[in-house]
Design a protein around this motif. Structure first.
Motif, mmCIF file in Angstrom:
data_model
loop_
_atom_site.group_PDB
_atom_site.id
_atom_site.type_symbol
_atom_site.label_atom_id
_atom_site.label_comp_id
_atom_site.label_asym_id
_atom_site.label_seq_id
_atom_site.Cartn_x
_atom_site.Cartn_y
_atom_site.Cartn_z
ATOM 1 N N GLY A 1 13.978 48.323 69.863
ATOM 2 C CA GLY A 1 13.979 49.378 68.862
ATOM 3 C C GLY A 1 13.986 48.902 67.424
ATOM 4 N N ILE A 2 14.358 49.819 66.531
ATOM 5 C CA ILE A 2 14.412 49.534 65.092
ATOM 6 C C ILE A 2 15.757 49.987 64.530
ATOM 7 C CG2 ILE A 2 11.918 49.773 64.806
ATOM 8 C CD1 ILE A 2 12.536 52.551 63.504
ATOM 9 N N LYS A 3 16.193 49.285 63.514
ATOM 10 C CA LYS A 3 17.407 49.703 62.810
ATOM 11 C C LYS A 3 17.062 50.732 61.739
ATOM 12 C CE LYS A 3 19.808 45.361 63.671
ATOM 13 N NZ LYS A 3 20.417 44.141 63.086
ATOM 14 N N PHE B 1 22.026 59.341 68.019
ATOM 15 C CA PHE B 1 21.700 60.064 66.792
ATOM 16 C C PHE B 1 20.806 59.213 65.893
ATOM 17 C CE2 PHE B 1 25.744 61.710 68.297
ATOM 18 C CZ PHE B 1 25.544 63.079 68.236
ATOM 19 N N VAL B 2 19.854 59.876 65.280
ATOM 20 C CA VAL B 2 18.940 59.225 64.333
ATOM 21 C C VAL B 2 18.882 60.084 63.081
ATOM 22 C CG1 VAL B 2 16.567 58.474 63.912
ATOM 23 C CG2 VAL B 2 17.550 58.259 66.215
ATOM 24 N N SER B 3 19.085 59.489 61.920
ATOM 25 C CA SER B 3 19.004 60.270 60.679
ATOM 26 C C SER B 3 17.621 60.105 60.054
ATOM 27 C CB SER B 3 20.086 59.850 59.683
ATOM 28 O OG SER B 3 19.769 58.608 59.097
ATOM 29 N N VAL B 4 17.129 61.193 59.505
ATOM 30 C CA VAL B 4 15.825 61.199 58.842
ATOM 31 C C VAL B 4 16.019 61.741 57.428
ATOM 32 C CG1 VAL B 4 13.493 62.168 58.835
ATOM 33 C CG2 VAL B 4 14.566 61.517 61.012
ATOM 34 N N GLN C 1 18.904 52.422 68.556
ATOM 35 C CA GLN C 1 17.748 51.766 67.949
ATOM 36 C C GLN C 1 16.460 52.134 68.681
ATOM 37 O OE1 GLN C 1 20.319 47.845 66.483
ATOM 38 N NE2 GLN C 1 18.619 47.587 67.901
ATOM 39 N N ASP C 2 16.537 52.221 69.996
ATOM 40 C CA ASP C 2 15.382 52.615 70.793
ATOM 41 C C ASP C 2 14.983 54.060 70.451
ATOM 42 O OD1 ASP C 2 13.441 52.103 72.944
ATOM 43 O OD2 ASP C 2 14.569 53.601 74.062
ATOM 44 N N CYS C 3 15.985 54.925 70.295
ATOM 45 C CA CYS C 3 15.723 56.322 69.934
ATOM 46 C C CYS C 3 15.116 56.421 68.540
ATOM 47 C CB CYS C 3 17.009 57.145 70.002
ATOM 48 S SG CYS C 3 17.566 57.453 71.702
ATOM 49 N N ALA C 4 15.555 55.556 67.622
ATOM 50 C CA ALA C 4 14.984 55.544 66.275
ATOM 51 C C ALA C 4 13.501 55.182 66.330
ATOM 52 C CB ALA C 4 15.738 54.553 65.384
ATOM 53 N N GLN C 5 13.163 54.270 67.231
ATOM 54 C CA GLN C 5 11.754 53.894 67.389
ATOM 55 C C GLN C 5 10.945 55.045 67.992
ATOM 56 O OE1 GLN C 5 10.902 50.268 69.699
ATOM 57 N NE2 GLN C 5 9.334 49.848 68.168
ATOM 58 N N ILE C 6 11.553 55.792 68.893
ATOM 59 C CA ILE C 6 10.894 56.966 69.483
ATOM 60 C C ILE C 6 10.603 58.004 68.400
ATOM 61 C CG2 ILE C 6 11.280 58.962 70.996
ATOM 62 C CD1 ILE C 6 12.821 57.045 72.872
ATOM 63 N N ILE C 7 11.578 58.236 67.514
ATOM 64 C CA ILE C 7 11.396 59.193 66.424
ATOM 65 C C ILE C 7 10.330 58.697 65.444
ATOM 66 C CG2 ILE C 7 12.523 60.291 64.445
ATOM 67 C CD1 ILE C 7 13.332 61.498 67.128
ATOM 68 N N LEU C 8 10.323 57.397 65.180
ATOM 69 C CA LEU C 8 9.297 56.811 64.316
ATOM 70 C C LEU C 8 7.904 57.056 64.907
ATOM 71 C CD1 LEU C 8 8.182 54.968 62.062
ATOM 72 C CD2 LEU C 8 8.768 52.999 63.515
ATOM 73 N N ARG C 9 7.763 56.780 66.194
ATOM 74 C CA ARG C 9 6.480 57.005 66.871
ATOM 75 C C ARG C 9 6.071 58.476 66.790
ATOM 76 N NH1 ARG C 9 5.235 58.948 71.808
ATOM 77 N NH2 ARG C 9 3.319 58.237 72.847
ATOM 78 N N MET C 10 7.033 59.389 66.920
ATOM 79 C CA MET C 10 6.755 60.818 66.860
ATOM 80 C C MET C 10 6.108 61.188 65.518
ATOM 81 S SD MET C 10 9.514 63.963 67.178
ATOM 82 C CE MET C 10 10.267 63.644 65.557
#
Length: 370
Positions: A175-177, A217-220, A142-151
């Protein structure tokens, strides 16, 4: 002594490239389109439909910007030619530095415009709907998903795109779900379509007490926002529509009403949701646009003639389809697994510097389709 032959060769190469760009951009056709838009704008009933009028103005402005940018490149080239002649006439070698800087700057500008000519897909100039989902892995994912969102928020800001949050599910601990963004601006989908897939982050987890390296892992997912003039026929019986209470920020109104909307397309299993707007009607309208974009994309991917022909589970993104890795440990590297483009400065990429990866993907995609 001035390197006259080198400079004139550089000018000749850039001049030829600009001529090719003029053909690729179809400048003459764009001038005609602007004239057509101007005729519409001058009609008495132009402002009767404000939303439609705004879109016409935006399209006209976009075309004018393309032409202005192209004409600016030609003006820069003329200035370089004058600078070279000036240096030769005055036999002034101190002007050499200015010539080299000007050539380097113009070559960079031309490269950026050349990338735009690669955006010739059917929906490339549309806005983009970008969805981010945390993979398995609890707080770290979830923390990584927030990092990708910020990116992506940083990238959009740096490249002058507007962003509207359509849906955001945060976690009270970290983070975010998931998050869904509408990225608005010319060619938003054309650029961001390269980001569709699974993003892998390797780091020392701040949520791991033993300090071990962890992979998350984060899916986009990225789909085009469809214009209102694109009709998509969807059988109402194929839809399951749920309403629920919004969980994001928005004050008392959000917390007290079932304004959020979730739509499931039963034949494919596609699920879209929106909770950003105040009214249930507005959320439903946006969710339907998101659904249409996904269905159109899936229809074309599977070469189906009609939406009704699409059956089966929607699974374009799987956890094996990793497109890029962001490695913090045991070394620092961001690598795109499709193009092999890589950068050692991970922090810079996560601060929004994605254009190298986007541009390399567009070039690769163009070569594939030749």
């Amino acid at each position: 002594m001035l390197r006259e032959l080198d400079y004139k060769q550089a000018v000749a190469t850039m001049s030829a490239t600009l001529q090719e760009l003029g053909v690729s951009l179809d400048i003459a056709s764009k001038r005609e389109q602007i004239q057509e838009y101007e005729q519409k704008i001058n009609q008495q009933d132009f402002w009767d439909d404000n939303e439609k009028a705004q879109k016409v103005l935006q399209k006209s402005s976009d075309l004018k910007n393309i032409i202005s940018e192209y004409e600016g490149l030609n003006s820069d080239l003329e200035e370089i030619e004058i600078l070279i002649e000036l240096g030769l006439e005055e036999e002034d070698e101190s002007i050499e530095n200015d010539i080299e800087k000007s050539i380097e700057l113009l070559e960079d500008k031309i490269d950026k415009v050349k990338i735009k000519t690669l955006l010739d897909g059917k929906y490339d100039d549309n806005n983009a709907v970008l969805s981010i989902n945390a993979g398995t892995g609890g707080l770290d994912a979830q923390d990584c998903a927030q990092i990708i969102l910020r990116m992506y928020l940083r990238w959009a800001d740096q490249n002058n795109f507007k962003v509207k949050t359509l849906d955001l599910i945060s976690d009270p601990e970290a983070g975010i779900k998931s998050a869904t963004l509408l990225v608005e601006g010319t060619n938003a989908y054309g650029y961001l379509k390269s980001e569709k897939g699974v993003h892998r982050i390797v780091r020392i987890s701040p949520y791991n007490s033993s300090g071990k390296r962890q992979t998350s892992f984060v899916s986009v997912d990225v789909t085009p926002e469809l214009d209102d003039n694109i009709e998509v026929e969807i059988n109402p019986n194929d839809l399951k529509i749920d309403t629920y209470r919004s969980s994001g920020a928005g004050g008392q109104h959000v917390n007290k009403t079932d304004s959020a909307v979730r739509i499931t397309h039963i034949p494919t299993g596609i699920v879209v949701q929106c909770q950003n707007e105040r009214s249930q009607f507005a959320n439903k309208d946006i969710a339907m646009k998101m659904l249409k974009g996904k269905l159109i994309q899936l229809k074309e991917l599977e070469n189906k003639e009609r939406i009704e022909d699409i059956q089966g589970t929607y699974s374009q993104i799987t956890w094996g389809s990793q497109i890029r890795s962001y490695v913090f440990q045991p070394y620092k590297l961001v690598k795109d697994h499709r193009t092999n483009a890589e950068i050692g400065n991970v922090d810079s990429v996560l601060d929004g510097n994605l254009n190298l990866f986007i541009n390399e993907y567009l070039k690769m995609n163009k070569m594939k389709n030749k």
